[in-house]
Design an enzyme around this catalytic site. Structure first.
Site, PDB file in Angstrom:
ATOM      1  N   ASP A 178      -8.595   8.746 -27.661  1.00 18.89           N
ATOM      2  CA  ASP A 178     -10.002   9.552 -27.557  1.00 18.89           C
ATOM      3  C   ASP A 178      -9.805  10.561 -28.864  1.00 18.89           C
ATOM      4  OD1 ASP A 178     -11.977  11.625 -27.537  1.00 18.89           O
ATOM      5  OD2 ASP A 178     -12.499  10.542 -25.836  1.00 18.89           O
ATOM      6  N   HIS A 179     -10.171  10.443 -29.876  1.00 13.44           N
ATOM      7  CA  HIS A 179      -9.765  11.206 -31.105  1.00 13.44           C
ATOM      8  C   HIS A 179     -10.128  12.624 -30.782  1.00 13.44           C
ATOM      9  CE1 HIS A 179     -13.741  10.873 -32.721  1.00 13.44           C
ATOM     10  NE2 HIS A 179     -13.466  11.867 -33.732  1.00 13.44           N
ATOM     11  N   HIS A 184     -15.822  11.482 -25.534  1.00 18.91           N
ATOM     12  CA  HIS A 184     -15.424  12.516 -25.947  1.00 18.91           C
ATOM     13  C   HIS A 184     -16.071  13.847 -25.191  1.00 18.91           C
ATOM     14  CE1 HIS A 184     -14.421  10.032 -29.119  1.00 18.91           C
ATOM     15  NE2 HIS A 184     -15.321  10.284 -29.980  1.00 18.91           N
TER      16      HIS A 184
HETATM   17  C1  BG6 Z   1     -16.893   8.547 -32.893  1.00 18.96           C
HETATM   18  C2  BG6 Z   1     -18.305   7.847 -32.549  1.00 18.96           C
HETATM   19  O1  BG6 Z   1     -16.149   8.150 -31.852  1.00 18.96           O
HETATM   20  O2  BG6 Z   1     -17.132   9.837 -33.046  1.00 18.96           O
HETATM   21  C3  BG6 Z   1     -19.181   8.450 -33.912  1.00 18.96           C
HETATM   22  O3  BG6 Z   1     -18.151   6.562 -32.470  1.00 18.96           O
HETATM   23  C4  BG6 Z   1     -19.115   9.702 -33.999  1.00 18.96           C
HETATM   24  O4  BG6 Z   1     -20.738   7.768 -33.429  1.00 18.96           O
HETATM   25  C5  BG6 Z   1     -17.712  10.217 -34.065  1.00 18.96           C
HETATM   26  O5  BG6 Z   1     -19.790  10.065 -35.254  1.00 18.96           O
HETATM   27  C6  BG6 Z   1     -17.619  11.750 -34.224  1.00 18.96           C
HETATM   28  O6  BG6 Z   1     -16.368  12.236 -34.306  1.00 18.96           O
HETATM   29  P1  BG6 Z   1     -16.138  13.588 -35.415  1.00 18.96           P
HETATM   30  O7  BG6 Z   1     -14.715  13.751 -35.355  1.00 18.96           O
HETATM   31  O8  BG6 Z   1     -16.747  13.454 -36.681  1.00 18.96           O
HETATM   32  O9  BG6 Z   1     -16.829  14.785 -34.472  1.00 18.96           O
END
Ligand code: BG6
Length: 478
Positions: A172-173, A235
């Protein structure tokens, strides 16, 4: 500190994620000196391609997505030397012995499954069949990890046939974001906040992840998911867990994940009246959601706001409000901990209502702000105003120190180091689906369309009402 020598195979090595995230992240770690010499990065995909063509592809990807570092020609050439490519058929036999021939003994072996989840089982099986995976190997899988509890369980089962939980790194990044990790440092590295971190002192908590972009070219995927599956189940849930969990005894993978799991399991079911879904409208030259996903009948939400309670001793009575959406006013993610009123005002009613609010800004300007009540300067009597004790990390640490690595840099290095703390455990993912499933099922049963909202706004008005009716309001998205 350089990591130990490793061989990393990236299945889906010609795909979007590899080009946008994985290779640029690896390259930046290489420039930083964390990846040295004896490393092999092997792209694997269906296309016929030789090594030179693959290197050219990765070079172009780094030029496009690698930021400043991409200009370091010498480093780039040395990095590209680590690359290799093998054509493999995930469901067939082609390419597998080639790939096996390239893997070396006495190396950490990691396999990045940057492919559709339907292929996880095929890949895992073939890795074993060709003797590439041993007890020390690791696999990395991406979201979406299933689309509901049942599919997530199936994926967990498929992976468990060939790998142990300690070998599976579910990304989960958000957990790789520096400021998200900072949530734990703020809570558990300071004595100041934790005694107040409960329903006795906290009125409510707001978590906002607002994006200004639309669904872009990902309409196909997104329209089958929606904001609840795409952002809330993973997230937002992780943010909620880190804010709400009990202090783990140690900063170690299972201690942290056990505590997060307890939070998810203590979440109350969300009632229909406590959720608002929205879908964005057109804005000047930008098409509306339905046009963008090429589905004129779509009832998928690009925005969701909800209220949830955590039924445990710490949080009973303190609601958590979550909202996330696309095409909102600004890109802004923050968590606001809104404290209760002072129990008694010695200044009388004319002093007004004042509350301390601790805001943790996750992006784009990472920092912390604490709203403190003070006397309004001047001779006009005891009037109170709120002023922020404000700190962006860039100001406090200097721009260099606050130039945080991308989430993927941290996470991929953790895979090589064998540290699972910032990865989701199988039971955690399942518990998160178990909580989101009934909410989604209710929408699907009703077949109701989400509320339209203006692009560039802060979402549908009903989302504001969700707070107003409780005598509260959202912080502005700015
Ligand atoms: C991804 C989603 O996991 O996270 C996207 O699939 C979203 O829809 C993105 O835009 C948001 O990531 P960050 O790092 O730009 O906040």
């Amino acid at each position: 500190i350089p990591v130990d020598p490793f061989d990393l195979v990236i299945f889906g090595g010609t795909g979007d994620l590899a080009r946008r995230k994985i290779f640029p992240a690896l390259f930046r770690r290489f420039v930083a000196g964390q990846i040295e010499g004896d490393v092999r990065l092997i792209g694997a995909a269906r296309s016929e391609m030789d090594r030179a063509a693959y290197r050219a592809m990765v070079r172009a990807a780094i030029a496009e997505f690698g930021g400043e570092e991409a200009r370091r020609k010498k480093d780039l050439a040395a990095f590209l030397d680590l690359l290799d490519y093998v054509m493999v058929d995930a469901r067939g036999t082609a390419g597998w012995s080639d790939l096996a021939g390239k893997m070396r003994k006495d190396r950490i072996r990691a396999f990045y499954f940057s492919v559709a989840p339907a292929l996880f089982g095929d890949l895992a099986k073939r890795l074993h069949k060709h003797g590439m995976a041993d007890a020390a190997s690791r696999i990395v899988v991406e979201k979406p990890f299933g689309r509901d509890l049942e599919t997530a369980r199936d994926l967990n089962r498929v992976l468990a046939r060939h790998f142990e939980e300690r070998q599976i790194y579910r990304i989960d990044h958000y957990l790789g974001k520096e400021t998200v990790q900072n949530l734990m440092a703020i809570r558990f590295g300071n004595v100041l906040f934790e005694p107040l971190w409960n329903s006795q002192y906290v009125d409510h908590i707001q978590i906002t992840v607002a994006e200004s972009v639309g669904v872009g070219g990902r309409g196909d995927y997104y329209d089958k998911s929606g904001a609840m599956r795409d952002m809330v189940q993973n997230h937002m849930m992780q943010l909620l867990c880190l804010i709400a969990m009990e202090p783990p005894a140690k900063f170690d993978p299972d201690a942290v994940r056990d505590e997060k799991l307890k939070v998810i399991r203590a979440l109350d079911p969300v009632k229909g009246a406590d959720v608002v879904r929205g879908q964005y409208e057109a804005q000047e030259d930008k098409p509306d959601y339905r046009v963008q996903v090429d589905n004129p009948e779509s009832t998928t939400e690009s925005f969701v706001a909800l209220k949830v309670h955590i039924s445990n001793w710490r949080w009973a009575g303190t609601p958590f409000y979550l909202r996330t959406g696309k095409r909102l006013r600004e890109r802004a993610s923050e968590i606001a901990v809104v404290f209760k009123d002072a129990p008694h005002s010695i200044f009388g009613p004319e002093a007004g209502r004042h509350r301390n609010i601790l805001t943790i800004k996750l992006q784009p300007n990472e920092g912390i702000e604490l709203g403190v009540t003070i006397k309004e300067p001047g001779p006009g009597g005891m009037r109170l105003i709120d002023v922020p004790l404000d700190m962006t990390f860039a100001e406090a640490l200097g721009p260099e120190e606050a130039d945080f690595p991308d989430a993927y840099e941290r996470l991929i290095m953790d895979v090589i180091r064998g540290n699972q703390t910032l990865f989701m455990r199988g039971d955690e993912v399942e518990a998160a689906w178990a909580w989101t499933d009934p909410v989604i099922a209710e929408w699907e049963d009703e077949g109701a369309a989400p509320l339209p909202y203006a692009s560039g706004s802060s979402g549908p008005d009903d989302a504001l009402m969700l707070m107003h009716r409780d005598g509260r309001r959202w912080r502005e998205i700015r």
